[in-house]
Design a protein around this motif. Structure first.
Motif, PDB file in Angstrom:
ATOM      1  N   ASP A 180       0.811  -1.222   0.000  1.00 28.03           N
ATOM      2  CA  ASP A 180       0.000   0.000   0.000  1.00 28.03           C
ATOM      3  C   ASP A 180       0.843   1.271   0.000  1.00 28.03           C
ATOM      4  N   LEU A 181       1.997   1.225   0.677  1.00 20.62           N
ATOM      5  CA  LEU A 181       2.870   2.418   0.677  1.00 20.62           C
ATOM      6  C   LEU A 181       3.371   2.715  -0.732  1.00 20.62           C
ATOM      7  N   LEU A 187       0.607   6.600  -6.946  1.00 18.76           N
ATOM      8  CA  LEU A 187      -0.535   7.429  -7.347  1.00 18.76           C
ATOM      9  C   LEU A 187      -0.287   8.925  -7.153  1.00 18.76           C
ATOM     10  N   LEU A 188       0.776   9.272  -6.414  1.00  9.00           N
ATOM     11  CA  LEU A 188       1.074  10.702  -6.207  1.00  9.00           C
ATOM     12  C   LEU A 188       1.217  11.498  -7.503  1.00  9.00           C
ATOM     13  N   THR A 222      -7.543  -9.170  -7.844  1.00  6.09           N
ATOM     14  CA  THR A 222      -6.985  -7.826  -8.031  1.00  6.09           C
ATOM     15  C   THR A 222      -7.401  -7.254  -9.377  1.00  6.09           C
ATOM     16  N   VAL A 223      -7.384  -8.090 -10.412  1.00  4.89           N
ATOM     17  CA  VAL A 223      -7.776  -7.610 -11.742  1.00  4.89           C
ATOM     18  C   VAL A 223      -9.232  -7.155 -11.720  1.00  4.89           C
ATOM     19  N   GLU A 224     -10.093  -7.923 -11.033  1.00  4.62           N
ATOM     20  CA  GLU A 224     -11.511  -7.543 -10.959  1.00  4.62           C
ATOM     21  C   GLU A 224     -11.675  -6.225 -10.229  1.00  4.62           C
ATOM     22  N   ARG A 225     -10.965  -6.082  -9.104  1.00  5.17           N
ATOM     23  CA  ARG A 225     -11.064  -4.840  -8.327  1.00  5.17           C
ATOM     24  C   ARG A 225     -10.573  -3.660  -9.167  1.00  5.17           C
ATOM     25  N   LEU A 226      -9.450  -3.889  -9.858  1.00  6.57           N
ATOM     26  CA  LEU A 226      -8.881  -2.832 -10.692  1.00  6.57           C
ATOM     27  C   LEU A 226      -9.851  -2.467 -11.825  1.00  6.57           C
ATOM     28  N   SER A 227     -10.436  -3.473 -12.430  1.00  7.13           N
ATOM     29  CA  SER A 227     -11.363  -3.237 -13.540  1.00  7.13           C
ATOM     30  C   SER A 227     -12.535  -2.351 -13.107  1.00  7.13           C
ATOM     31  N   GLY A 228     -13.133  -2.684 -11.958  1.00 10.15           N
ATOM     32  CA  GLY A 228     -14.244  -1.875 -11.449  1.00 10.15           C
ATOM     33  C   GLY A 228     -13.793  -0.465 -11.108  1.00 10.15           C
ATOM     34  N   ALA A 248      -7.038  10.046  -5.350  1.00  7.30           N
ATOM     35  CA  ALA A 248      -7.372   9.751  -3.952  1.00  7.30           C
ATOM     36  C   ALA A 248      -8.421   8.646  -3.875  1.00  7.30           C
ATOM     37  N   TRP A 249      -9.399   8.740  -4.765  1.00  8.07           N
ATOM     38  CA  TRP A 249     -10.449   7.729  -4.744  1.00  8.07           C
ATOM     39  C   TRP A 249      -9.910   6.357  -5.159  1.00  8.07           C
ATOM     40  N   MET A 250      -9.030   6.337  -6.184  1.00  9.43           N
ATOM     41  CA  MET A 250      -8.438   5.066  -6.629  1.00  9.43           C
ATOM     42  C   MET A 250      -7.628   4.423  -5.506  1.00  9.43           C
ATOM     43  N   LEU A 251      -6.951   5.287  -4.753  1.00 10.59           N
ATOM     44  CA  LEU A 251      -6.144   4.769  -3.646  1.00 10.59           C
ATOM     45  C   LEU A 251      -7.037   4.037  -2.642  1.00 10.59           C
ATOM     46  N   SER A 252      -8.147   4.685  -2.252  1.00  9.28           N
ATOM     47  CA  SER A 252      -9.016   4.048  -1.260  1.00  9.28           C
ATOM     48  C   SER A 252      -9.660   2.786  -1.822  1.00  9.28           C
ATOM     49  N   SER A 253      -9.891   2.778  -3.117  1.00 10.87           N
ATOM     50  CA  SER A 253     -10.536   1.622  -3.728  1.00 10.87           C
ATOM     51  C   SER A 253      -9.566   0.445  -3.915  1.00 10.87           C
ATOM     52  N   LEU A 254      -8.271   0.773  -4.075  1.00 12.97           N
ATOM     53  CA  LEU A 254      -7.299  -0.271  -4.430  1.00 12.97           C
ATOM     54  C   LEU A 254      -6.429  -0.756  -3.274  1.00 12.97           C
ATOM     55  N   CYS A 255      -6.418  -0.029  -2.148  1.00 14.63           N
ATOM     56  CA  CYS A 255      -5.600  -0.444  -1.025  1.00 14.63           C
ATOM     57  C   CYS A 255      -5.971  -1.865  -0.618  1.00 14.63           C
ATOM     58  N   SER A 256      -4.978  -2.682  -0.331  1.00 16.15           N
ATOM     59  CA  SER A 256      -5.258  -4.077  -0.022  1.00 16.15           C
ATOM     60  C   SER A 256      -6.039  -4.228   1.286  1.00 16.15           C
ATOM     61  N   GLU A 257      -5.956  -3.211   2.161  1.00 13.50           N
ATOM     62  CA  GLU A 257      -6.715  -3.265   3.414  1.00 13.50           C
ATOM     63  C   GLU A 257      -8.197  -2.973   3.179  1.00 13.50           C
ATOM     64  N   ALA A 258      -8.485  -2.351   2.011  1.00 16.11           N
ATOM     65  CA  ALA A 258      -9.864  -1.888   1.789  1.00 16.11           C
ATOM     66  C   ALA A 258     -10.842  -3.060   1.707  1.00 16.11           C
TER      67      ALA A 258
END
Ligand SMILES: [Zn+2]
Length: 258
Positions: A180-181, A187-188, A222-228, A248-258
């Motif tokens: 995640d880091l 994404l910065l 991961t591919v499914e999450r990324l696709s959505g 910012a939104w992609m980060l929250s959507s893609l973080c593995s903790e999410a």
């Protein structure tokens, strides 16, 4: 038009039997062709391609049985090389409501090959969608062109393309390591992209995700999450949400903790 315009048009629901995709560069033409193909097989009742249905995910992974890509095996596409395509056009699709035939370098079809395709375009089966990628559409017969909807892409700036590819590569890397880091760092730079380059970044992510999945670097989940995530990000771009908010939104959507 750019890829974002094309997505808006496709999402509005009107789909043609045959497209000529021209303009842009080889990569954006391929992306546009794949976008049309996904819209054609998507199972969502509206807003196709939705990016999350089984058909969209299979298409994104490059394994949808109803999307056939036709590559040139010699200098020209000949009648012989297109014979297999012709034999499959009439066959009903396996899984989706439509079957898509994506012909790369369609402007390299010789005249007999074009005439053979013209016969199909004149009376296409209801389920068939053809996408002709062509750098030089003037090499296609007028009779072929007149039966196709032309998608004329705006030229892609090459320097910006390599920057968006680099940014996308860093994101794929972070996802493959589930770090995640790294993802935050990747994404910065996205907030420096603008309205023209954000769609290119999202498409680059899509392309690289297909390769990364094929290479075993990304899991199916991961591919499914990324696709959505990418499809929602596309919709944000279409309504002018700023790059910094999309990142910012992609980060929250893609973080593995999410
Ligand atoms: Zn879908």
């Amino acid at each position: 038009m750019d890829l974002s315009d094309l997505r808006t048009r496709l999402g509005a629901g009107k789909l043609f039997h045959a497209y000529i995709v021209t303009g842009g560069n080889a990569e954006t033409r391929e992306s546009a062709g794949q976008l049309i193909a996904r819209a054609a097989v998507c199972a969502a009742p509206s807003g196709a391609p939705c990016g999350v249905c089984r058909d969209c995910v299979k298409a994104l992974r490059g394994v949808h049985p109803d999307i056939e890509t036709v590559d040139r095996t010699a200098r020209e596409h000949t009648v012989d090389s297109l014979r297999e395509v012709r034999s499959r056009v009439a066959v009903v699709p396996n899984e989706a409501a439509r079957s898509v035939f994506l012909i790369r370098d369609a402007d390299a079809m010789n005249v007999p090959a074009q005439n053979a395709m013209l016969k199909i375009f004149e009376e296409p089966p209801a389920h068939a969608v053809f996408v002709l990628l062509a750098e030089n559409p003037q090499r296609l017969l007028e009779t072929v062109r007149s039966r196709c909807e032309t998608v004329n892409l705006t030229p892609a700036p090459t320097r910006a393309q390599s920057e968006t590819d680099d940014a996308a590569r860093a994101v794929i890397d972070a996802l493959s390591r589930r770090d995640d880091l790294m993802l935050i760092r990747a994404l910065l730079p996205v907030d420096k992209l603008n309205r023209e380059t954000v769609p290119a970044f999202l498409e680059s992510l899509r392309r690289q995700a297909v390769d990364a999945f094929a290479a075993g670097k990304l899991t199916e989940d991961t591919v499914e999450r990324l696709s959505g995530t990418l499809d929602k990000a596309d919709k944000m771009t279409a309504v002018n949400v700023s790059a910094v908010h999309i990142a910012a939104w992609m980060l929250s959507s893609l973080c593995s903790e999410a």
